[in-house]
Design a protein around this motif. Sequence first.
Motif, PDB file in Angstrom:
ATOM      1  N   LEU A 310       0.782  -1.409  -0.036  1.00 30.21           N
ATOM      2  CA  LEU A 310      -0.056  -0.032  -0.074  1.00 30.21           C
ATOM      3  C   LEU A 310       0.761   1.334   0.018  1.00 30.21           C
ATOM      4  O   LEU A 310       0.279   2.222   0.030  1.00 30.21           O
ATOM      5  CB  LEU A 310      -0.996   0.181   1.313  1.00 30.21           C
ATOM      6  N   VAL A 311       2.222   1.157   0.022  1.00 34.79           N
ATOM      7  CA  VAL A 311       2.998   2.296   0.100  1.00 34.79           C
ATOM      8  C   VAL A 311       3.639   2.455  -1.283  1.00 34.79           C
ATOM      9  O   VAL A 311       4.731   1.698  -1.826  1.00 34.79           O
ATOM     10  CB  VAL A 311       4.230   2.066   1.152  1.00 34.79           C
ATOM     11  N   ILE A 312       3.209   3.392  -2.221  1.00 32.19           N
ATOM     12  CA  ILE A 312       3.234   3.508  -3.440  1.00 32.19           C
ATOM     13  C   ILE A 312       3.897   4.728  -3.674  1.00 32.19           C
ATOM     14  O   ILE A 312       3.380   5.806  -3.367  1.00 32.19           O
ATOM     15  CB  ILE A 312       2.103   3.329  -4.380  1.00 32.19           C
ATOM     16  N   GLY A 313       5.186   4.695  -4.362  1.00 38.98           N
ATOM     17  CA  GLY A 313       5.697   6.040  -4.845  1.00 38.98           C
ATOM     18  C   GLY A 313       6.718   6.404  -3.544  1.00 38.98           C
ATOM     19  O   GLY A 313       6.702   5.792  -2.621  1.00 38.98           O
ATOM     20  N   ALA A 450      -4.314  15.877  10.821  1.00 42.59           N
ATOM     21  CA  ALA A 450      -3.843  15.086  10.148  1.00 42.59           C
ATOM     22  C   ALA A 450      -4.567  14.892   8.656  1.00 42.59           C
ATOM     23  O   ALA A 450      -3.717  14.801   7.652  1.00 42.59           O
ATOM     24  CB  ALA A 450      -3.680  13.781  10.782  1.00 42.59           C
ATOM     25  N   ARG A 451      -5.714  14.871   8.645  1.00 48.16           N
ATOM     26  CA  ARG A 451      -6.381  14.661   7.455  1.00 48.16           C
ATOM     27  C   ARG A 451      -6.333  15.942   6.300  1.00 48.16           C
ATOM     28  O   ARG A 451      -6.101  15.782   5.166  1.00 48.16           O
ATOM     29  CB  ARG A 451      -8.043  14.648   7.650  1.00 48.16           C
ATOM     30  N   GLU A 452      -6.260  17.016   6.993  1.00 51.25           N
ATOM     31  CA  GLU A 452      -5.797  18.355   6.062  1.00 51.25           C
ATOM     32  C   GLU A 452      -4.476  18.176   5.773  1.00 51.25           C
ATOM     33  O   GLU A 452      -4.408  18.482   4.275  1.00 51.25           O
ATOM     34  CB  GLU A 452      -6.217  19.534   7.107  1.00 51.25           C
ATOM     35  N   ALA A 453      -3.529  17.902   6.561  1.00 54.66           N
ATOM     36  CA  ALA A 453      -2.109  17.693   5.998  1.00 54.66           C
ATOM     37  C   ALA A 453      -1.941  16.613   5.036  1.00 54.66           C
ATOM     38  O   ALA A 453      -1.129  16.735   3.899  1.00 54.66           O
ATOM     39  CB  ALA A 453      -1.216  17.469   7.230  1.00 54.66           C
ATOM     40  N   LEU A 454      -2.841  15.330   5.085  1.00 53.24           N
ATOM     41  CA  LEU A 454      -2.677  14.190   3.981  1.00 53.24           C
ATOM     42  C   LEU A 454      -3.194  14.764   2.653  1.00 53.24           C
ATOM     43  O   LEU A 454      -2.825  14.384   1.707  1.00 53.24           O
ATOM     44  CB  LEU A 454      -3.389  13.154   4.669  1.00 53.24           C
ATOM     45  N   ARG A 455      -4.375  15.333   2.994  1.00 53.84           N
ATOM     46  CA  ARG A 455      -5.061  16.057   1.550  1.00 53.84           C
ATOM     47  C   ARG A 455      -4.080  17.071   0.665  1.00 53.84           C
ATOM     48  O   ARG A 455      -3.665  16.766  -0.480  1.00 53.84           O
ATOM     49  CB  ARG A 455      -6.330  16.726   2.071  1.00 53.84           C
ATOM     50  N   GLY A 456      -3.115  17.930   1.662  1.00 57.03           N
ATOM     51  CA  GLY A 456      -2.261  18.748   1.004  1.00 57.03           C
ATOM     52  C   GLY A 456      -0.940  17.643   0.397  1.00 57.03           C
ATOM     53  O   GLY A 456      -0.555  18.109  -0.592  1.00 57.03           O
ATOM     54  N   THR A 470      -1.249   6.483  -1.655  1.00 56.74           N
ATOM     55  CA  THR A 470      -0.950   5.961  -0.167  1.00 56.74           C
ATOM     56  C   THR A 470      -1.366   7.235   0.711  1.00 56.74           C
ATOM     57  O   THR A 470      -1.824   6.931   1.994  1.00 56.74           O
ATOM     58  CB  THR A 470       0.572   5.985   0.031  1.00 56.74           C
ATOM     59  N   TRP A 471      -1.464   8.413   0.340  1.00 49.48           N
ATOM     60  CA  TRP A 471      -1.947   9.480   1.164  1.00 49.48           C
ATOM     61  C   TRP A 471      -3.460   9.283   1.122  1.00 49.48           C
ATOM     62  O   TRP A 471      -4.163   9.873   2.339  1.00 49.48           O
ATOM     63  CB  TRP A 471      -1.517  10.799   0.423  1.00 49.48           C
ATOM     64  N   GLY A 472      -4.138   9.086   0.035  1.00 51.28           N
ATOM     65  CA  GLY A 472      -5.652   8.397   0.394  1.00 51.28           C
ATOM     66  C   GLY A 472      -5.997   7.343   1.227  1.00 51.28           C
ATOM     67  O   GLY A 472      -6.901   7.455   2.085  1.00 51.28           O
ATOM     68  N   VAL A 473      -4.765   6.255   1.129  1.00 45.98           N
ATOM     69  CA  VAL A 473      -5.257   5.580   2.346  1.00 45.98           C
ATOM     70  C   VAL A 473      -5.170   5.945   3.794  1.00 45.98           C
ATOM     71  O   VAL A 473      -5.797   5.670   4.681  1.00 45.98           O
ATOM     72  CB  VAL A 473      -4.104   4.311   2.026  1.00 45.98           C
ATOM     73  N   LEU A 474      -4.162   6.681   3.895  1.00 39.72           N
ATOM     74  CA  LEU A 474      -3.908   7.169   5.204  1.00 39.72           C
ATOM     75  C   LEU A 474      -5.140   8.096   5.577  1.00 39.72           C
ATOM     76  O   LEU A 474      -5.421   8.277   6.733  1.00 39.72           O
ATOM     77  CB  LEU A 474      -2.693   7.912   5.349  1.00 39.72           C
ATOM     78  N   HIS A 475      -5.488   8.892   4.709  1.00 42.25           N
ATOM     79  CA  HIS A 475      -6.700   9.707   4.906  1.00 42.25           C
ATOM     80  C   HIS A 475      -7.944   9.066   5.294  1.00 42.25           C
ATOM     81  O   HIS A 475      -8.669   9.335   6.272  1.00 42.25           O
ATOM     82  CB  HIS A 475      -7.044  10.798   3.502  1.00 42.25           C
ATOM     83  N   GLY A 476      -8.082   7.978   4.730  1.00 47.93           N
ATOM     84  CA  GLY A 476      -9.145   7.138   4.972  1.00 47.93           C
ATOM     85  C   GLY A 476      -9.012   6.546   6.382  1.00 47.93           C
ATOM     86  O   GLY A 476     -10.025   6.373   7.082  1.00 47.93           O
ATOM     87  N   ARG A 477      -7.809   6.111   6.736  1.00 46.41           N
ATOM     88  CA  ARG A 477      -7.653   5.521   7.954  1.00 46.41           C
ATOM     89  C   ARG A 477      -8.038   6.545   9.098  1.00 46.41           C
ATOM     90  O   ARG A 477      -8.503   6.395  10.281  1.00 46.41           O
ATOM     91  CB  ARG A 477      -6.234   4.921   7.977  1.00 46.41           C
ATOM     92  N   GLU A 478      -7.664   7.634   8.735  1.00 45.76           N
ATOM     93  CA  GLU A 478      -8.017   8.786   9.873  1.00 45.76           C
ATOM     94  C   GLU A 478      -9.396   9.296   9.970  1.00 45.76           C
ATOM     95  O   GLU A 478      -9.705   9.343  10.956  1.00 45.76           O
ATOM     96  CB  GLU A 478      -7.146  10.149   9.456  1.00 45.76           C
TER      97      GLU A 478
END
Length: 506
Positions: A310-313, A450-456, A470-478
């Motif tokens: 799930l860690v891409i890039g 954290a979600r705001e930072a991950l979106r950025g 990966t940022w989207g996955v982390l956003h979803g987990r948050e």
Amino acid sequence: MADTKREIERKFEFTKASAARRGVPDLTGTAAIAAVCDQGTVDLDAVYYDTPDQRLAADGLTLRRRTGGADEGWHLKLPVSPGVRDEVGAALSDTVPPSLAALVRSRVRHAGLQPQVRLVSSRRLSHLLDAGGALLAELSTDEVLAERGDTTAAWTEVEVELADGVDPALLDSVEKAFRKAGLRVSEAPSKLARALSETDAEPPARPEGGGPEGTTGAHVLTYLREQRDALIAQDPAVRRSLPDSVHQMRVASRRLRSAFKTYRKVLDQEVTDPIGEELRWLAAELGVDRDQEVLLERIQAHLGELPRPLVIGPVRSRLRVWNTTRRSGSRRRALAALDSPRYLALLDSLDALLEEPPLRKRAARPPEAVLPKAVLRDYSRLADRVDSALSLTEGEERDVALHNARKAAKRVRYAAESAEPVLGRPAKHLAKAAKKVQTLLGDHQDSVVAREALRGLGVQATGAGESAFTWGVLHGREEALAERRERELPAIWAKASDPALRSGLG
């Protein structure tokens, strides 16, 4: 460049002249000491600096310029705990080095530093070695002459300072051996403290207003002094970048602000409100770097929990660049705030308030009659905010309401903790319950940030041609974590709002 070392030592003095004539006993065979190696005698000449009203000495700090010995130069000693001090050194110069002047600025302010006492010592030094020849401690026997103006004093002092990493239990064994030989632990925590005492120049007591003992005013002002002292004590720690120092300094400022609000019927708000706003400014200036550090640790921890597919890039390198950019200049901003006239004026305002407190009529009443109402008033405010937040549907408005409830929970916690010396276990239990609410809502708010930072980060990655998966996955987990916290809140709040928790307050 200033150097720092941790001193763990114990000072001794002879109880009788006969013991002094016999000298220091041989410590060979004491605990792990296998040999005592004489290092000769050295002459030391130290001038101690302080403000005219001895602000450093009053707080247990010493600042000296010393010639002679292997470590001649400037030394600032900051108390850590009994028998433990941090020594910050700087090269020998004619004036106080800027690096050390900054560390005492919160205490000195505009008063200026002047020579106060000169100590001339003849030091006989020995090394205490273990069976392998490793250094355990340094043993010093000092013949000291103190000079303050035309007044002098002389004494003999013995000091044992541990080498790095040595178990402090060695000092207990040395003390036991010394007691048998007629030496006892010195009552003075430092040479300077003894010199001031011997020359009748001990630091004057701080002026403390607050009305008669046993009143609400006296109780509240005692709490405020503790927080003022904590704020000042953390200043040099922040400048030295010690772990958790920024957080602790911000906590002290928040506790002061919270107390001003909780006890607004005890202290005149016209005086406390402007100081509270300055405390808000200070916490904000200090918080830029700390908030980013907490955010980075959260994202890194959640990133580390993801399965490798799930860690891409170049996710981690993107995160490092993002963090470096956001933290650039944040420490300079914090130090600039601590060096600013505005900060020193804030400290002066706190001192003025504590010396001549703006007490209202309620301050003269017994704390048992006033504190419960103050704490319960803050609790009612929290209850309103939690009920309001729970009535809203999921979304930004509810996130803001939950964040406001978190701040109210923190205020209840601080209020209950400040009242605990008077109200006892009921206040302690309420503080614990409020802390659980605060912790849960704090995790929720951290998720919002954290979600705001991950979106950025996802937007940046897309703009650079990288995968944003990966940022989207982390956003979803948050998002999922925040939803869990919201589902948990009613049960946590049900316990915190149990009438039994408040029944013992009055």
